[in-house]
Design an enzyme around this catalytic site. Sequence first.
Site, PDB file in Angstrom:
ATOM      1  N   HIS A  48      16.447  -1.807   4.438  1.00 20.50           N
ATOM      2  CA  HIS A  48      16.998  -0.496   4.563  1.00 20.50           C
ATOM      3  C   HIS A  48      18.246  -0.235   5.126  1.00 20.50           C
ATOM      4  O   HIS A  48      18.949  -1.178   5.235  1.00 20.50           O
ATOM      5  CB  HIS A  48      15.786   0.714   4.924  1.00 20.50           C
ATOM      6  CG  HIS A  48      14.632   0.314   4.247  1.00 20.50           C
ATOM      7  ND1 HIS A  48      14.013   0.849   2.915  1.00 20.50           N
ATOM      8  CD2 HIS A  48      13.383  -0.400   4.620  1.00 20.50           C
ATOM      9  CE1 HIS A  48      12.971   0.208   2.638  1.00 20.50           C
ATOM     10  NE2 HIS A  48      12.539  -0.297   3.524  1.00 20.50           N
ATOM     11  N   GLU A  62      12.406   3.531  10.214  1.00 22.47           N
ATOM     12  CA  GLU A  62      12.052   1.993   9.891  1.00 22.47           C
ATOM     13  C   GLU A  62      13.668   1.327  10.083  1.00 22.47           C
ATOM     14  O   GLU A  62      13.842   0.179  10.640  1.00 22.47           O
ATOM     15  CB  GLU A  62      11.621   1.795   8.497  1.00 22.47           C
ATOM     16  CG  GLU A  62      11.361   0.170   8.355  1.00 22.47           C
ATOM     17  CD  GLU A  62      11.047  -0.121   6.922  1.00 22.47           C
ATOM     18  OE1 GLU A  62      10.868  -1.281   6.494  1.00 22.47           O
ATOM     19  OE2 GLU A  62      10.676   0.968   5.930  1.00 22.47           O
ATOM     20  N   HIS A 123      10.741  -5.933   8.130  1.00 24.46           N
ATOM     21  CA  HIS A 123      10.643  -4.734   7.837  1.00 24.46           C
ATOM     22  C   HIS A 123       9.454  -4.153   8.613  1.00 24.46           C
ATOM     23  O   HIS A 123       8.870  -4.886   9.423  1.00 24.46           O
ATOM     24  CB  HIS A 123       9.838  -4.428   6.334  1.00 24.46           C
ATOM     25  CG  HIS A 123      11.130  -4.542   5.140  1.00 24.46           C
ATOM     26  ND1 HIS A 123      11.385  -3.666   4.388  1.00 24.46           N
ATOM     27  CD2 HIS A 123      11.851  -5.807   4.826  1.00 24.46           C
ATOM     28  CE1 HIS A 123      12.520  -4.396   3.656  1.00 24.46           C
ATOM     29  NE2 HIS A 123      12.733  -5.504   3.899  1.00 24.46           N
ATOM     30  N   GLU A 187       6.332  -7.153   7.726  1.00 20.73           N
ATOM     31  CA  GLU A 187       6.117  -5.793   7.969  1.00 20.73           C
ATOM     32  C   GLU A 187       5.517  -5.837   9.392  1.00 20.73           C
ATOM     33  O   GLU A 187       4.067  -6.255   9.549  1.00 20.73           O
ATOM     34  CB  GLU A 187       4.916  -5.281   6.873  1.00 20.73           C
ATOM     35  CG  GLU A 187       5.624  -5.193   5.663  1.00 20.73           C
ATOM     36  CD  GLU A 187       6.462  -4.055   5.162  1.00 20.73           C
ATOM     37  OE1 GLU A 187       6.870  -3.265   6.072  1.00 20.73           O
ATOM     38  OE2 GLU A 187       7.052  -4.092   4.059  1.00 20.73           O
TER      39      GLU A 187
END
Length: 369
Positions: A48, A62, A123, A187
């Site tokens: 992102h 995030e 992430h 993640e």
Amino acid sequence: MQRSMIQRGAGPAAVLGIAALAAFSTLEPTPATPRPGSPYRVVIDPGHGGTDPGAVANGLTEKVLNLEVALRLRDLLDLDTADPLGGGEWDVRLTRTTDVTVSLADRVTLANTWPADRFVSIHHNAFSSSAANGTETFSYAAGTISADLRDRVQEELLLGLGLADRGSKTANFYVLRETTMPASLSEGGFLTSPIDASVLASPATWQASAEAHLFALQRHFGLAPYLPQANAPLVYCSPKTSSAGCTPAIGFTGTPSFAASDFVVYCDQVLTQQFGLLLWSDQPANIPFFGGTLCLGNAPQRTQVAFSNGLPNVACSGRLELPITSGFLVNRGLFPGSTVYTQWWYRDPGLLPAAPVGLSEGLRFTVLP
């Protein structure tokens, strides 16, 4: 460079303990090394960024967490390259280093055109239910080198963060599918989970996550997990080839510490049965000296004489060594935090009378408590 010492950091919420470490040790493969003798090329991908914030929940964003972990991982890999005590050597690029928008295609293109040896995407997760929690890591397919990297990342994140284990998985994510090198996507935890968010909000957790990715990369390439040190002893400057054609090599064992008293500075490939001195100073230099280089500045001082010994009929089998004990440090007015620059000098009768001096490289070390 000698790289053999094992040192694994403890994360802020590590809960799996020794039993988990023992279980993970049985899973080690022998993955292929891309270019023996060259640094491993790693692209770190903070997910992102810019107009794409990723998950936002419980006061966390995030894209910010991803970048914090990625920058810390980059710094650790750079430190690992500079630290001669352990770990590996790395060449690192990031898909972004600031809060900017980078397309998935551009991230993949950067890695493919370099080309990288590994792609590590970082992430953090989110879900519609706050009950979802834990750590999971992805590769594009099972039974691949990517899957091995994925498994190492998952194992180390569990140790470092102490969150629930959601497992190693496969997914058709663009950055995993389109990269031409082995790739993983982690993640770390769910921002939407109050349990995970309370852990992920801490800078100590960001550091633990970065260290987990470092250890995973090291293990993936067959290296012992090692946390590099910013002030590790460092060889610098240039040695002088002896009259017999051998190049002296400075080195060390132990830790330069008042507590340990096991630090030894040595020099191999020295002419047989010659006297030598260890010069030392609080300043480095790079000064032409008797056909070689003086690596020390600021009026270097000298230690007691050492003798190289060696085999009588083997010209460069000599070795000089000197223990740098706590007494040595105290007698020279050194204290924790002092940075010392050292260099071996020895007689080279084959160069008499013009330049009868042999010189090693320099060795920099910082005195620890």
